[in-house]
Design an enzyme around this catalytic site. Structure first.
Site, PDB file in Angstrom:
ATOM      1  N   SER A  29       0.850  -1.409  -0.057  1.00  0.00           N
ATOM      2  CA  SER A  29      -0.047   0.504  -0.078  1.00  0.00           C
ATOM      3  C   SER A  29       1.340   1.403   0.091  1.00  0.00           C
ATOM      4  O   SER A  29       1.654   1.379   0.779  1.00  0.00           O
ATOM      5  CB  SER A  29      -1.110  -0.061   1.293  1.00  0.00           C
ATOM      6  OG  SER A  29      -1.536  -1.231   1.035  1.00  0.00           O
ATOM      7  N   HIS A  60      -4.329   1.354  -4.996  1.00  0.00           N
ATOM      8  CA  HIS A  60      -3.322   0.138  -5.852  1.00  0.00           C
ATOM      9  C   HIS A  60      -3.861  -0.543  -7.197  1.00  0.00           C
ATOM     10  O   HIS A  60      -4.484  -0.113  -7.749  1.00  0.00           O
ATOM     11  CB  HIS A  60      -4.545  -0.889  -4.487  1.00  0.00           C
ATOM     12  CG  HIS A  60      -4.233  -1.035  -3.068  1.00  0.00           C
ATOM     13  ND1 HIS A  60      -3.481  -1.799  -2.906  1.00  0.00           N
ATOM     14  CD2 HIS A  60      -4.277  -0.259  -2.753  1.00  0.00           C
ATOM     15  CE1 HIS A  60      -2.850  -1.940  -1.544  1.00  0.00           C
ATOM     16  NE2 HIS A  60      -4.238  -0.521  -1.201  1.00  0.00           N
ATOM     17  N   HIS A  82      -5.542  -8.696  -0.746  1.00  0.00           N
ATOM     18  CA  HIS A  82      -5.809  -9.161   0.022  1.00  0.00           C
ATOM     19  C   HIS A  82      -7.403 -10.123   0.555  1.00  0.00           C
ATOM     20  O   HIS A  82      -8.262  -9.586  -0.306  1.00  0.00           O
ATOM     21  CB  HIS A  82      -6.013  -7.818   0.832  1.00  0.00           C
ATOM     22  CG  HIS A  82      -5.335  -7.083   0.904  1.00  0.00           C
ATOM     23  ND1 HIS A  82      -5.191  -5.936  -0.279  1.00  0.00           N
ATOM     24  CD2 HIS A  82      -3.601  -6.475   1.319  1.00  0.00           C
ATOM     25  CE1 HIS A  82      -3.994  -5.120  -0.676  1.00  0.00           C
ATOM     26  NE2 HIS A  82      -3.202  -5.527   0.795  1.00  0.00           N
ATOM     27  N   TYR A  84      -8.452 -10.367   2.520  1.00  0.00           N
ATOM     28  CA  TYR A  84     -10.039  -9.034   3.718  1.00  0.00           C
ATOM     29  C   TYR A  84     -10.580  -8.515   2.037  1.00  0.00           C
ATOM     30  O   TYR A  84     -12.085  -7.750   2.598  1.00  0.00           O
ATOM     31  CB  TYR A  84      -9.482  -7.714   4.487  1.00  0.00           C
ATOM     32  CG  TYR A  84      -8.530  -7.192   3.831  1.00  0.00           C
ATOM     33  CD1 TYR A  84      -9.092  -5.572   2.761  1.00  0.00           C
ATOM     34  CD2 TYR A  84      -7.189  -6.673   3.910  1.00  0.00           C
ATOM     35  CE1 TYR A  84      -8.409  -5.283   1.948  1.00  0.00           C
ATOM     36  CE2 TYR A  84      -6.148  -5.857   3.613  1.00  0.00           C
ATOM     37  CZ  TYR A  84      -6.869  -4.902   2.671  1.00  0.00           C
ATOM     38  OH  TYR A  84      -6.413  -3.930   1.726  1.00  0.00           O
ATOM     39  N   ALA A 112       2.092  -2.174   3.956  1.00  0.00           N
ATOM     40  CA  ALA A 112       2.613  -0.933   5.011  1.00  0.00           C
ATOM     41  C   ALA A 112       1.690  -1.551   6.602  1.00  0.00           C
ATOM     42  O   ALA A 112       1.566  -2.410   6.652  1.00  0.00           O
ATOM     43  CB  ALA A 112       1.705  -0.146   4.655  1.00  0.00           C
ATOM     44  N   SER A 210      -0.923  -8.149   5.249  1.00  0.00           N
ATOM     45  CA  SER A 210      -1.208  -9.079   3.866  1.00  0.00           C
ATOM     46  C   SER A 210       0.478  -9.691   3.962  1.00  0.00           C
ATOM     47  O   SER A 210       0.345  -9.986   5.208  1.00  0.00           O
ATOM     48  CB  SER A 210      -0.281  -8.161   2.296  1.00  0.00           C
ATOM     49  OG  SER A 210       0.371  -6.577   3.422  1.00  0.00           O
ATOM     50  N   ASN A 233       2.327   4.444  10.840  1.00  0.00           N
ATOM     51  CA  ASN A 233       1.784   5.118  12.026  1.00  0.00           C
ATOM     52  C   ASN A 233       1.835   3.711  13.245  1.00  0.00           C
ATOM     53  O   ASN A 233       2.108   2.704  13.226  1.00  0.00           O
ATOM     54  CB  ASN A 233       0.265   4.396  12.094  1.00  0.00           C
ATOM     55  CG  ASN A 233      -0.659   3.241  11.593  1.00  0.00           C
ATOM     56  OD1 ASN A 233      -0.360   2.756  10.356  1.00  0.00           O
ATOM     57  ND2 ASN A 233      -0.456   2.716  12.797  1.00  0.00           N
ATOM     58  N   HIS A 245      -6.992   5.206   6.316  1.00  0.00           N
ATOM     59  CA  HIS A 245      -6.176   4.046   5.517  1.00  0.00           C
ATOM     60  C   HIS A 245      -5.746   5.785   4.925  1.00  0.00           C
ATOM     61  O   HIS A 245      -4.512   5.092   4.018  1.00  0.00           O
ATOM     62  CB  HIS A 245      -7.285   3.585   4.124  1.00  0.00           C
ATOM     63  CG  HIS A 245      -6.725   3.054   3.237  1.00  0.00           C
ATOM     64  ND1 HIS A 245      -5.417   2.400   3.436  1.00  0.00           N
ATOM     65  CD2 HIS A 245      -6.456   2.986   2.169  1.00  0.00           C
ATOM     66  CE1 HIS A 245      -4.952   2.022   2.045  1.00  0.00           C
ATOM     67  NE2 HIS A 245      -6.598   1.959   1.245  1.00  0.00           N
TER      68      HIS A 245
END
Ligand code: HPA
Length: 278
Positions: A29, A60, A82, A84, A112, A210, A233, A245
Site C-alpha cells: 500500500s 492500489h 488481500h 479482506y 505498510a 498482507s 502509524n 487508510h
C-alpha cells in the site's frame, strides 16, 4: 478459484518476451512509487492476466511492471490481492505461484504496517525477521499444488543472507533499518487497543493485513523471501491518533523514497553476490 497458473503463465511469458527477471518485487500500500525507479518499463494490467482480479482498491494499481532496477531485470507486482477483499487464498497467492512458474528465485515483499514496538515511529523501515500468522488461514490447505512442498519448513521464512544484505545496504546508505516480527491479521478493520496488546504479547513488533500467505506459498515452492515493512502509524492504542487508510497511504508514500533506495541497493547487491563480489 484455482491455484493453476498455466493460463496466466502463457500470457505473462508472451508479454515478457526475451526478459528473464530473476527477482520479483511485491509493492505494498502506498509503495507503488517503487515502480517509478525502474528503467525500460513495460506494464501489463491485471485485467489481461487470466485468473487475476481486474479491479483494485483505490490507491492500489493493478498491473505487473517489468523493467530494469540496479542494472537487473525485475518484475513488480504493483497491487496485491488481500483476503479482506474477499479473495480466497488461491487468488491472494496466485502472483507468487506465477513467480515460481517463471523461474524467479527471489521475492522482495513490501508492505505498510502498524508499529507495535514502542520505538517504531511512523516512517521506520522494518526488515521482517519472522512472521506470526494470525489470519486463521493457510494458502496450502487443499490438494497439493504441483511443485509445492506439502509440509514446508518455516523455521527461516525470510532468507538470512537477504536480511544481512538488506542491513549492509541500509548501513552503507545511512538508512535506519530495524529487524522485527510481522504479525499478520485478516483486517480490514484496524485492531482494537486490546488486540494490539495481545499481538505484542504474542511477539509481534508490527501488524499488517498482507504478506503472510504469500510468504507461505513462496516457501512451499522454495523461493527466497525478503520482507520490508514501512511503519505507517503506531498501532491502535499506542498513540492518541485515530487510524485512517488515507494517513497510512500518505506515510507509506513519504517513506517510499528511502524504501526504494533500499530495494534498489538489495537488487544490485544480489547481482554483485552472484558475480562473486560479495
Ligand atoms: N494495522 C493493520 N494493518 C496496517 C496498519 C495497522 O495499524 N497500518 C498499516 N497497515
Amino acid at each position: 478459484m484455482s491455484s493453476d497458473v498455466t493460463p496466466a503463465l502463457a500470457v505473462v511469458e508472451a508479454w515478457l518476451g526475451g526478459r528473464r527477471p530473476a527477482v520479483a518485487l511485491v509493492l505494498g500500500s502506498g509503495l507503488g512509487g517503487l515502480a517509478e525507479r525502474l528503467d525500460d518499463v513495460d506494464r501489463l494490467p491485471y485485467g489481461r492476466i487470466p485468473g487475476f482480479p481486474g479491479t483494485m482498491l483505490p490507491g492500489h494499481a493493478g498491473e505487473l511492471v517489468a523493467g530494469v532496477l540496479g542494472d537487473r531485470p525485475v518484475l513488480c507486482q504493483s497491487g496485491r490481492f488481500h483476503a479482506y477483499e474477499g479473495h480466497g487464498q488461491a487468488t491472494v497467492t496466485l502472483p507468487c505461484r506465477l513467480f515460481a512458474a517463471l523461474g524467479i528465485g527471489t521475492v522482495i515483499l513490501t508492505n505498510a504496517a502498524g508499529g507495535i514496538r514502542r520505538s517504531f515511529a511512523p516512517g521506520t523501515l522494518m526488515c521482517i525477521a519472522d512472521q506470526v500468522n494470525l489470519t486463521w488461514a493457510n494458502p496450502l490447505v487443499g490438494a497439493l499444488v504441483p511443485g509445492d512442498i506439502r509440509f514446508p519448513d518455516m523455521s527461516a521464512p525470510f532468507d538470512a543472507e537477504l536480511i544481512a544484505l538488506a542491513h549492509r545496504v541500509a548501513g552503507a546508505g545511512g538508512v535506519r533499518l530495524e529487524d522485527g516480527v510481522y504479525g499478520g491479521v485478516l483486517g480490514p478493520s484496524y485492531e482494537t487497543p486490546a488486540e494490539v496488546r495481545m499481538l505484542e504479547r504474542l511477539g509481534a513488533d508490527a501488524v499488517g493485513m498482507s504478506t503472510i500467505a504469500e510468504v507461505i506459498a513462496l516457501r512451499a515452492q522454495g523461493l527466497r523471501c525478503l520482507g520490508l515493512s514501512t511503519i505507517t502509524n503506531r498501532a491502535a492504542g499506542l498513540s492518541l491518533a485515530r487510524l485512517s487508510h488515507t494517513d497510512v497511504m500518505a506515510t507509506a508514500r513519504a517513506a517510499g523514497a528511502a524504501l526504494g533506495r533500499l530495494v534498489e541497493g538489495v537488487v544490485a547487491g544480489l547481482r554483485a553476490r552472484e558475480a562473486g563480489a560479495l
